[in-house]
Design a protein around this motif. Structure first.
Motif, mmCIF file in Angstrom:
data_model
loop_
_atom_site.group_PDB
_atom_site.id
_atom_site.type_symbol
_atom_site.label_atom_id
_atom_site.label_comp_id
_atom_site.label_asym_id
_atom_site.label_seq_id
_atom_site.Cartn_x
_atom_site.Cartn_y
_atom_site.Cartn_z
ATOM 1 N N HIS A 131 -4.692 -15.794 6.422
ATOM 2 C CA HIS A 131 -5.185 -15.070 5.246
ATOM 3 C C HIS A 131 -4.050 -14.698 4.422
ATOM 4 C CE1 HIS A 131 -9.029 -14.275 6.795
ATOM 5 N NE2 HIS A 131 -8.720 -14.183 7.921
ATOM 6 N N ARG A 133 -4.219 -12.089 2.609
ATOM 7 C CA ARG A 133 -4.019 -10.621 2.818
ATOM 8 C C ARG A 133 -2.833 -10.234 3.619
ATOM 9 N NH1 ARG A 133 -8.350 -7.302 3.625
ATOM 10 N NH2 ARG A 133 -9.621 -8.613 2.647
ATOM 11 N N SER A 134 -2.402 -11.466 4.393
ATOM 12 C CA SER A 134 -1.397 -11.280 5.643
ATOM 13 C C SER A 134 0.042 -10.947 4.959
ATOM 14 C CB SER A 134 -1.293 -12.429 6.336
ATOM 15 O OG SER A 134 -2.300 -12.330 7.305
ATOM 16 N N ARG A 136 0.965 -8.336 3.183
ATOM 17 C CA ARG A 136 0.689 -7.092 2.517
ATOM 18 C C ARG A 136 2.209 -6.252 2.190
ATOM 19 N NH1 ARG A 136 -2.732 -7.739 7.303
ATOM 20 N NH2 ARG A 136 -4.741 -7.070 6.872
ATOM 21 N N SER A 339 -10.421 -10.903 -9.247
ATOM 22 C CA SER A 339 -9.521 -11.164 -8.612
ATOM 23 C C SER A 339 -8.021 -11.144 -9.283
ATOM 24 C CB SER A 339 -9.541 -12.716 -7.949
ATOM 25 O OG SER A 339 -8.280 -13.117 -7.163
ATOM 26 N N THR A 341 -5.205 -10.135 -6.577
ATOM 27 C CA THR A 341 -4.160 -9.582 -5.739
ATOM 28 C C THR A 341 -3.142 -10.765 -5.723
ATOM 29 O OG1 THR A 341 -5.642 -10.740 -4.091
ATOM 30 C CG2 THR A 341 -6.007 -8.547 -4.343
ATOM 31 N N GLU A 344 -3.032 -15.038 -4.619
ATOM 32 C CA GLU A 344 -4.451 -15.647 -4.664
ATOM 33 C C GLU A 344 -4.246 -16.736 -5.575
ATOM 34 O OE1 GLU A 344 -7.646 -16.395 -3.395
ATOM 35 O OE2 GLU A 344 -7.068 -14.329 -3.004
ATOM 36 N N LYS A 424 -0.665 -5.908 -5.762
ATOM 37 C CA LYS A 424 -2.020 -5.504 -5.028
ATOM 38 C C LYS A 424 -2.560 -6.544 -3.863
ATOM 39 C CE LYS A 424 -3.639 -4.070 -9.592
ATOM 40 N NZ LYS A 424 -4.752 -4.248 -10.709
ATOM 41 N N SER A 425 -3.223 -6.013 -2.786
ATOM 42 C CA SER A 425 -3.605 -6.682 -1.846
ATOM 43 C C SER A 425 -5.059 -6.393 -1.624
ATOM 44 C CB SER A 425 -3.053 -5.914 -0.551
ATOM 45 O OG SER A 425 -3.454 -6.205 0.712
ATOM 46 N N LEU A 426 -5.663 -7.506 -1.033
ATOM 47 C CA LEU A 426 -6.982 -7.181 -0.623
ATOM 48 C C LEU A 426 -7.509 -6.066 0.349
ATOM 49 C CD1 LEU A 426 -7.608 -11.094 0.008
ATOM 50 C CD2 LEU A 426 -8.708 -9.717 -1.879
ATOM 51 N N ASP A 427 -6.455 -5.541 0.909
ATOM 52 C CA ASP A 427 -6.717 -4.285 1.627
ATOM 53 C C ASP A 427 -7.195 -3.244 0.823
ATOM 54 O OD1 ASP A 427 -6.043 -5.627 3.959
ATOM 55 O OD2 ASP A 427 -4.162 -4.855 4.185
#
Length: 430
Positions: A131, A133-134, A136, A339, A341, A344, A424-427
């Motif tokens: 992912h 998002r990993s 972070r 989008s 983040t 990406e 920025k993060s998907l979290d």
């Protein structure tokens, strides 16, 4: 049955792609004799086998061939147990030896497992943190590199130490994000590809702590491919979770992605791992006009399969408050975002700058290949692995490199890698 193999998932994916027949079904049929020759009566090992792509590949393998033994390794004991149930419920029962272990592929226990087993003829690896998002922060990023690179190196070294395994056909799954990566996840998988080539070119292991003379791996391949619809942890998979929990769906409105069904992913990996000459990256031949879909399209198809229609929202608070009322009238809230983040990619591609794709040597209609580099810079790879190892075993927080430093270390190995950092993060999103 693993989520990736359920009829609903295949049905929704087919609705989005418009493909009633598998993209690779004709190629699998063409390769059936070769697949049986390589797999019937043979010993096959799959690591990370209980995830979406691994389990789909195993089911496709057992549908086509009759191996003498199948060993499946995965630290996720729940998915592993469910995979075994799926195998035992196949229409044509698997009668060979089934070996199941809840092992991390880069662990000392897996090395002992390999030492105890007879050599394997074919090895598939699906183990990865996949992912975006990993990345972070510095800790999660180090963990991702530990899994995707350090443990991969330790596993490959353990494979090579077992006499006979160096002759096996070895396949590692990669990702489209490895082509011209802008994120650390994609760059880690591109570096993984290079690590795989290095283990097939060098008479020594690559990690410093495992140096020693041994046979290079004789046959290695990998594959980059598209988003797998409803794979574990993916955004489409999350749509089903949100519906079950009466929460709004959320999807970026500005991103389109190539999409393959779980069974197509399994067929692609099977062809790449057991019916492709060594030293090649396998990629799908996809049409951007026909084979790309937006996540909003996927959300709409998911709702349609459940008899619902989307109502578009731009405000998360209003979307959450509207679930009950919208569902009561046969609709469901879909929050459309943009989008922004870190890591990406704006576009999806399979061929990196400086590479050239060519037709698959076996004449498969929907697969192409990219040749591995003639020579991989082993020294740079060793330096990167040393950075990861020091970070993993650091005793003080100040000894762990920052994301920027990690990206710099990757850039020394991955051609043209420029990290896209937005802060920025998907979290931070639904």
């Amino acid at each position: 049955m693993p989520l990736c193999l359920t009829p609903r998932i295949e049905r929704i994916a087919q609705a989005v792609t418009g493909r009633l027949d598998s993209l690779f079904a004709a190629d699998v049929a063409k390769a059936t004799a070769e697949l049986k020759d390589h797999l019937n009566g043979k010993r096959v090992l799959l690591v990370g086998a209980a995830g979406s792509i691994g389990s789909a590949t195993l089911i496709e393998l057992l549908t086509v061939a009759k191996p003498a033994a199948v060993a499946v390794l995965d630290p996720n004991e729940n998915n592993l147990a469910e995979l075994v149930r799926s195998i035992r419920n196949l229409p044509e029962p698997f009668t060979g030896e089934l070996i199941v272990q809840p092992l991390d592929y880069g662990s000392a226990l897996t090395a002992m497992f390999l030492d105890e087993q007879k050599p394997f003829d074919t090895i598939f690896s699906f183990a990865a943190l996949k992912h975006v998002r990993s990345e972070r922060d510095h800790l999660s990023t180090v963990r991702m590199l530990e899994v995707n690179l350090l443990k991969a190196d330790q596993f490959l070294a353990a494979v090579r130490r077992k006499k006979g395994n160096s002759r096996a056909q070895i396949f590692f799954v990669s990702t489209d994000k490895a082509a011209n990566p802008v994120g650390i996840m994609g760059a880690s998988k591109r570096a993984m590809e290079m690590l795989l080539w290095a283990h097939s070119q060098s008479a020594h292991t690559i990690g410093e702590e495992l140096s020693g003379d041994m046979l290079p791996l004789a046959h290695v391949t990998t594959a980059r491919f598209a988003n797998v619809a409803f794979s574990d942890g993916s955004l489409p998979w999350a749509f089903l979770q949100r519906l079950e929990k009466n929460q709004p769906l959320a999807a970026p409105g500005d991103i389109r992605r190539y999409l393959v069904t779980p069974s197509e992913a399994g067929q692609l990996c099977l062809l790449a791992g057991a019916a492709t000459p060594r030293g090649l990256v396998v990629i799908p031949r996809l049409d951007p006009a026909k084979d790309m879909a937006s996540f909003v399209d996927i959300a709409t198809a998911t709702l349609a399969d459940m008899g619902l229609k989307p109502t578009i929202f731009s405000d998360p608070t209003k979307a959450m408050a509207a679930v009950a009322a919208e569902r009561a009238r046969g609709h469901y809230p879909v929050l459309v975002t943009t989008s922004d983040t870190s890591g990406e990619k704006e576009i999806e591609e399979f061929v990196a700058r400086g590479e050239q794709d060519i037709a698959h040597p076996n004449g498969f209609a929907h697969l192409a290949t990219i040749k591995a580099p003639m020579q991989v810079g082993v020294s740079a790879l060793r330096d990167l692995l040393a950075v990861i190892k020091r970070a993993v075993h650091a005793r003080n927080p100040q000894d762990i490199p920052s994301k920027a430093d990690i990206a710099k270390a990757l850039a020394a190995v991955v051609p043209g890698f420029i990290h896209r950092e937005t802060g920025k993060s998907l979290d931070g999103k639904m």
